[in-house]
Design an enzyme around this catalytic site. Structure first.
Site, PDB file in Angstrom:
ATOM      1  N   HIS A 340       7.473  18.372   2.206  1.00 35.86           N
ATOM      2  CA  HIS A 340       8.573  18.273   3.169  1.00 35.86           C
ATOM      3  C   HIS A 340       8.328  17.152   4.180  1.00 35.86           C
ATOM      4  CE1 HIS A 340      11.206  20.358   6.458  1.00 35.86           C
ATOM      5  NE2 HIS A 340      11.802  19.290   5.948  1.00 35.86           N
ATOM      6  N   HIS A 345      10.411  13.060   5.426  1.00 36.77           N
ATOM      7  CA  HIS A 345      10.556  12.597   6.809  1.00 36.77           C
ATOM      8  C   HIS A 345       9.722  11.348   7.106  1.00 36.77           C
ATOM      9  CE1 HIS A 345      12.769  16.026   8.698  1.00 36.77           C
ATOM     10  NE2 HIS A 345      12.341  16.644   7.595  1.00 36.77           N
ATOM     11  N   HIS A 533      15.019  15.824  -0.047  1.00 41.03           N
ATOM     12  CA  HIS A 533      14.879  16.574   1.203  1.00 41.03           C
ATOM     13  C   HIS A 533      15.664  17.880   1.159  1.00 41.03           C
ATOM     14  CE1 HIS A 533      15.931  17.693   5.395  1.00 41.03           C
ATOM     15  NE2 HIS A 533      14.633  17.540   5.524  1.00 41.03           N
ATOM     16  N   ASN A 537      14.081  21.683   1.908  1.00 39.59           N
ATOM     17  CA  ASN A 537      14.328  22.128   3.281  1.00 39.59           C
ATOM     18  C   ASN A 537      15.287  23.306   3.394  1.00 39.59           C
ATOM     19  OD1 ASN A 537      14.085  21.623   6.299  1.00 39.59           O
ATOM     20  ND2 ASN A 537      16.298  21.507   6.024  1.00 39.59           N
ATOM     21  N   ILE A 686      18.440  17.969  10.222  1.00 38.93           N
ATOM     22  CA  ILE A 686      18.412  19.421  10.396  1.00 38.93           C
ATOM     23  C   ILE A 686      19.558  19.802  11.313  1.00 38.93           C
ATOM     24  CG2 ILE A 686      15.933  19.688  10.030  1.00 38.93           C
ATOM     25  CD1 ILE A 686      15.611  19.843  13.063  1.00 38.93           C
TER      26      ILE A 686
END
Length: 686
Positions: A340, A345, A533, A537, A686
């Site tokens: 992750h 990121h 992602h 996530n 997010i």
């Protein structure tokens, strides 16, 4: 051209000074802001990036002054600061900032509520029964804070914060029920569900085909798993037959963990390095057939290992269950720190900075990439503020604690950009073979089709690749047009030599001398920022929201016969298991975090969508984009069909969670937000 160049020079800044909130300046820095040595030696952390020992991608520079205690470490605010600098164009919209703040307050409130309840009601730091854990979850939306609980909460938080959250006091006392236990509360104990989550859970890109038996470390050390441990579990096949038919797989959390375990196990944590062997059954489900747990011996290079095999009753069944818990802990930490954080990121941020610094806003590739960078730098800055920093949430909840980011840096040594392309990744892990069929745009074929992440992922990959190819063909007539594009060449050079500067000498970088190089690089980058992602996530609350399914640490080793711990285990196996898991506070904090990061915000823009304000005035581009959108809609229909196909057992599993993590959700024009378990946002957000 002069104006474009002038703007780029302005965006690059001069590399000096502290950045202010109104700046639009993009520059690079090491991860030298994770520690806070001014608070004491326990908050010292190494600088990540710029060294052979701790290589790392670069982050956006803030220019804060050095700390007093260590000139190499950037100073940090005295309190958690959500206003850490990111360039103005990368900040959340006011609407998203409001939602983020509200969601964070709600998660914090849930955590504080449970912490207060524990202080008020319990003597033990651990949960005392499975029912007590289940009691944290409820569909009941009517229970609210009040009475002595409200008074205790008020006493635990600053007055300013309590004033800010008074509007949320009617928040339900309990977490929503995670999908993991919504349909079948015992599914998490099932061996097949344990195996299925390696194919369709939130860390589906670690499992690989076993090439050599017994497994071996890179240093040549051979696993202690023997043929006798597994031969009776191969559906009548011999070990040689199973290996030759690609029926044995491994989840390997051994080599990278062993060097860290001496430090990790010095505190109130008990961690093994693990190897898990699985057998591909005739119905395409994965059955775990052996677990090897290891830690370093007293002599240098020595390892002590135990092998556990499946059992259905008695002491052996309980010990097998404990072994699976230790494997889940390894996989959880790898997922959070590597799959992750690092692989999405962290690795994408240098691409964003280079794009802003080297590709003008008028450049077609800047236009193509822009939606895939939305909010990422702001999210990463917030993560450095309260998630991955010293004393941050990940250090508080993961067994790796203060070594977490060092562990991440160690695994960055293995990272290759070209292997982040899904077909290349599947080939590397032996989950697919090359397919010479010219009509197959991916060039690979899965070993077995009931691999939800691989199956849906290849469809999404093909759609992205087709869109990128169509787009690039409109603006680049031949290979020479790529080589002569000065902005593209400067962009790619800066990514390789600065943004990922610790990898600059690697030979696997695309040369960027052809349209094919450009298309591969852009397809891979968009895949990472969007689908990869999303896959790791947005299912976190479904799977990790129930902490027994994916615990974050263990506080006890598996008991050995003849010890006091073994007698304790025999007396009450369930109590021993609960005491092995995280304490109440850590477990509750982990649930609150999983709930917060699994939410979509209502202003989310999904793959196949674009804000109208960023539309390019080109009819051919519009036509190609509509073609891309239509293909994503077709993929949605095929995913829905696969999820209802009774022959595809891994699409739902014992937990009855349909695999939707790579469902594009293109029709969600007015995003609902919240925990949906589906939808591929354009960017790492997010």
């Amino acid at each position: 051209m002069k104006l474009r160049n002038k703007e780029l020079i302005s965006l690059r800044g001069d590399g000096g000074g502290e950045r202010k909130e109104w700046d639009r300046i993009y520059d690079y820095d090491y991860y030298n802001d994770l520690g806070n040595p001014d608070k004491g030696p326990e908050h010292e952390r190494p600088v990540l990036g710029g060294s052979e020992l701790h290589p790392y991608p670069r982050r956006g520079r803030t220019g804060r002054p050095p700390s007093n205690a260590d000139p190499l470490t950037e100073s940090r605010p005295h309190t958690t600061n959500l206003d850490i600098y990111v360039p103005l164009d990368e900040r959340f919209s006011p609407k998203k900032q409001s939602e983020f703040t509200s969601n964070s307050i709600q998660a914090a409130l849930w955590f504080l509520i449970h912490e207060v309840k524990f202080v008020m009601q319990k003597d033990s730091n651990h949960f005392e029964s499975f029912d007590e854990i289940h009691d944290m979850f409820s569909d009941n939306q009517n229970q609210v804070i009040g009475g002595s609980l409200e008074e205790k909460l008020k006493a635990m938080v600053p007055n300013e914060l309590f004033k800010d959250i008074t509007h949320a006091i009617k928040t339900p006392l309990k977490f929503p029920v995670p999908q993991m236990i919504a349909e079948n509360e015992f599914a998490w104990k099932d061996d097949e569900e344990f195996g299925r989550q390696m194919l369709a859970g939130i860390n589906p890109a670690r499992i690989r085909s076993l090439e050599v038996f017994p497994p071996q470390s890179k240093n040549g050390m051979v696993s202690s798993i023997e043929p006798s441990h597994i031969e009776h579990n191969l559906e009548g096949m011999t070990l040689a037959q199973a290996m030759n038919n690609w029926r044995i797989f491994i989840l390997d959390h051994h080599d990278y963990l062993i060097p860290f375990l001496r430090k990790i196990n010095t505190k109130d944590v008990r961690t093994y390095a693990s190897r898990t062997l699985l057998f591909l059954k005739s119905d395409a489900t994965l059955k775990p057939i052996a677990i090897e747990l290891s830690f370093p011996g007293s002599a240098e290079g020595q390892e002590i290992s135990w092998v556990f095999t499946p059992a259905r009753q008695g002491e052996a069944a309980a010990l097998w269950h404990y072994a699976k818990a230790h494997v889940a802990v390894n996989d959880t930490v790898y997922h959070q720190l590597v799959s992750h954080w690092l692989h999405t990121h962290a690795v994408v941020e240098p691409f964003i900075i280079a794009t802003r610094r080297q590709l003008s806003g008028m450049h077609p590739i800047h236009w193509l990439l822009d939606p895939h960078f939305k909010d990422t730098m702001h999210v990463n800055a917030l993560a450095r503020s309260m998630l991955i920093n010293s004393g941050g949430i990940l250090e508080k909840t993961l067994f790796s604690a203060e070594l977490s980011m060092e562990l991440s840096a160690e695994l960055y040594k293995e990272w290759r950009f070209d292997e982040q392309a899904l077909p290349a990744d599947l080939l590397k892990r032996g989950m697919a073979i090359e397919d010479p069929d010219p009509d197959n745009p991916t060039g690979v074929q899965l070993l077995f089709q009931d691999y939800p992440y691989g199956s849906d992922g290849l469809e999404i990959w093909s759609a992205i690749q087709a869109w990128v190819t169509d787009f690039c063909m409109l603006f680049y007539t031949d290979d020479e047009s790529v080589r002569s594009d000065e902005e593209i060449q400067a962009w790619w050079s800066e990514i390789q030599n600065v943004g990922h500067g610790d990898k600059s000498s690697e030979t696997w970088w695309y040369h960027m001398t052809s349209r094919e190089d450009l298309i591969k690089a852009l397809t891979t980058l968009i895949w990472i920022a969007s689908a990869l992602h999303a896959s790791v996530n947005f299912g976190q609350y479904a799977y990790a929201g129930y902490p027994l399914n994916r615990p974050t640490l263990c506080q006890r080793f598996i008991p050995k016969e003849g010890t006091f711990e073994y007698a304790e285990f025999l007396k009450d196996p369930d109590k021993y298991y609960l005491n092995m898991l995280p304490e109440r506070v850590e477990m509750t904090l982990g649930i609150a975090l999983a709930e917060a990061v699994s939410r979509h915000t209502s202003d989310e823009v999904y793959l196949g969508q674009r804000p109208s304000s960023l539309w390019i005035n080109n009819e051919e581009v519009s036509h190609k984009f509509e073609k891309f959108n239509q293909e994503l809609r077709n993929i949605e229909k095929r995913i829905e069909e696969k999820n209802t196909n009774p022959e595809l057992n891994n699409r739902r599993g014992r937990a009855e969670i349909p695999y939707m993590l790579l469902y594009p959700d293109t029709s969600n024009v007015e995003s609902r937000g919240g925990i949906t378990g589906k939808g591929i946002p354009n960017s790492i957000s997010i």
